[in-house]
Motif scaffolding. Structure first.
Motif, PDB file in Angstrom:
ATOM      1  N   LYS A 229      27.895  10.127   3.515  1.00  0.00           N
ATOM      2  CA  LYS A 229      28.834  10.760   2.575  1.00  0.00           C
ATOM      3  C   LYS A 229      28.391  10.520   1.132  1.00  0.00           C
ATOM      4  O   LYS A 229      28.423  11.434   0.308  1.00  0.00           O
ATOM      5  CB  LYS A 229      30.244  10.206   2.802  1.00  0.00           C
ATOM      6  N   HIS A 230      27.965   9.289   0.829  1.00  0.00           N
ATOM      7  CA  HIS A 230      27.459   8.993  -0.519  1.00  0.00           C
ATOM      8  C   HIS A 230      26.254   9.872  -0.842  1.00  0.00           C
ATOM      9  O   HIS A 230      26.168  10.432  -1.943  1.00  0.00           O
ATOM     10  CB  HIS A 230      27.053   7.518  -0.638  1.00  0.00           C
TER      11      HIS A 230
ATOM     12  N   ARG B 105      19.209   7.447  -9.591  1.00  0.00           N
ATOM     13  CA  ARG B 105      19.207   6.015  -9.295  1.00  0.00           C
ATOM     14  C   ARG B 105      20.018   5.721  -8.038  1.00  0.00           C
ATOM     15  O   ARG B 105      19.572   5.020  -7.133  1.00  0.00           O
ATOM     16  CB  ARG B 105      19.775   5.223 -10.481  1.00  0.00           C
ATOM     17  N   ASP B 106      21.225   6.285  -7.972  1.00  0.00           N
ATOM     18  CA  ASP B 106      22.086   6.030  -6.822  1.00  0.00           C
ATOM     19  C   ASP B 106      21.536   6.680  -5.554  1.00  0.00           C
ATOM     20  O   ASP B 106      21.677   6.123  -4.457  1.00  0.00           O
ATOM     21  CB  ASP B 106      23.517   6.496  -7.114  1.00  0.00           C
TER      22      ASP B 106
ATOM     23  N   SER C  75      19.486   6.138  -0.312  1.00  0.00           N
ATOM     24  CA  SER C  75      18.401   6.562   0.581  1.00  0.00           C
ATOM     25  C   SER C  75      17.728   5.348   1.205  1.00  0.00           C
ATOM     26  O   SER C  75      17.425   5.347   2.408  1.00  0.00           O
ATOM     27  CB  SER C  75      17.375   7.405  -0.173  1.00  0.00           C
ATOM     28  N   ALA C  76      17.515   4.313   0.408  1.00  0.00           N
ATOM     29  CA  ALA C  76      16.926   3.078   0.938  1.00  0.00           C
ATOM     30  C   ALA C  76      17.865   2.430   1.948  1.00  0.00           C
ATOM     31  O   ALA C  76      17.425   1.961   3.008  1.00  0.00           O
ATOM     32  CB  ALA C  76      16.614   2.102  -0.200  1.00  0.00           C
TER      33      ALA C  76
ATOM     34  N   GLU D  93      17.711   4.467   5.125  1.00  0.00           N
ATOM     35  CA  GLU D  93      16.434   4.305   5.810  1.00  0.00           C
ATOM     36  C   GLU D  93      16.362   3.012   6.615  1.00  0.00           C
ATOM     37  O   GLU D  93      15.812   2.983   7.709  1.00  0.00           O
ATOM     38  CB  GLU D  93      15.299   4.337   4.784  1.00  0.00           C
ATOM     39  N   ASN D  94      16.953   1.933   6.065  1.00  0.00           N
ATOM     40  CA  ASN D  94      16.849   0.649   6.782  1.00  0.00           C
ATOM     41  C   ASN D  94      18.149   0.233   7.472  1.00  0.00           C
ATOM     42  O   ASN D  94      18.288  -0.901   7.901  1.00  0.00           O
ATOM     43  CB  ASN D  94      16.327  -0.458   5.860  1.00  0.00           C
ATOM     44  N   ALA D  95      19.083   1.180   7.604  1.00  0.00           N
ATOM     45  CA  ALA D  95      20.350   0.872   8.282  1.00  0.00           C
ATOM     46  C   ALA D  95      20.110   0.610   9.766  1.00  0.00           C
ATOM     47  O   ALA D  95      19.335   1.310  10.418  1.00  0.00           O
ATOM     48  CB  ALA D  95      21.330   2.033   8.110  1.00  0.00           C
ATOM     49  N   GLU D  96      20.777  -0.430  10.271  1.00  0.00           N
ATOM     50  CA  GLU D  96      20.702  -0.782  11.692  1.00  0.00           C
ATOM     51  C   GLU D  96      22.112  -0.685  12.270  1.00  0.00           C
ATOM     52  O   GLU D  96      22.941  -1.557  12.027  1.00  0.00           O
ATOM     53  CB  GLU D  96      20.198  -2.213  11.876  1.00  0.00           C
TER      54      GLU D  96
END
Length: 157
Positions: free
Chosen positions: A40-41, A66-67, A72-73, A76-79
């Motif tokens: 959503k963000h 920036r946000d 995005s980072a 990308e690394n969400a578990e």
């Protein structure tokens, strides 16, 4: 020196002052709700960037970029972590009801760092309380800041 040149320098300086949002070095564990929150963000920021670009709002564009880099980072690394329905010890994503020695009750859902909101009963998995609760079962006691909290109920939802 023309005023336009000075104004441009001021804008560049202001944009440089925005800085990056720090990305946690902890594992980026997320609940299903947390993953949806990240998405959503990202969607909102893409819309905001498009609006700011059309309007020529450089500072808003810089903030959106920036946000977007931050979220995005995080995406990308969400578990994604979902507790097993029959789990009997405290794990990430569970809701825990605890009682201290004075009888004060608290209910906490252990969530990802970006999802945490103590006012809504959600604490980060890296918080001292969550760390003290992990691996404990109903009837066990966790000690946080010299206070003892007994686990009285676990819920995987």
């Amino acid at each position: 020196m023309s005023r336009a040149f000075t104004k441009e320098d001021d804008d560049e300086f202001a944009l440089a002052d925005i800085g990056e949002r720090p990305v946690s070095q902890e594992r980026n564990l997320v609940t299903e709700e947390g993953l949806a929150q990240i998405d959503k963000h990202l969607s909102h920021l893409r819309d905001e960037l498009g609006r700011a670009e059309k309007a020529g709002e450089r500072e808003q564009m810089a903030l959106a970029y920036r946000d977007l880099r931050y979220w995005s980072a995080r995406r990308e690394n969400a578990e994604l972590s979902i507790p097993e329905p029959d789990e009997t010890v405290v794990r990430f994503g569970m809701t825990v009801k605890i009682v201290n020695e004075e009888g004060k009750e608290a209910v906490w859902k252990i969530v990802g760092e970006d999802e945490a909101d103590a006012a809504k009963g959600r604490i980060s998995h890296v918080s001292p309380m969550a760390k003290a609760l992990f691996g404990k079962a109903v009837g066990d006691v966790a000690v946080v800041n010299d206070s003892e909290w007994e686990i009285v109920k676990l819920n995987t939802k």
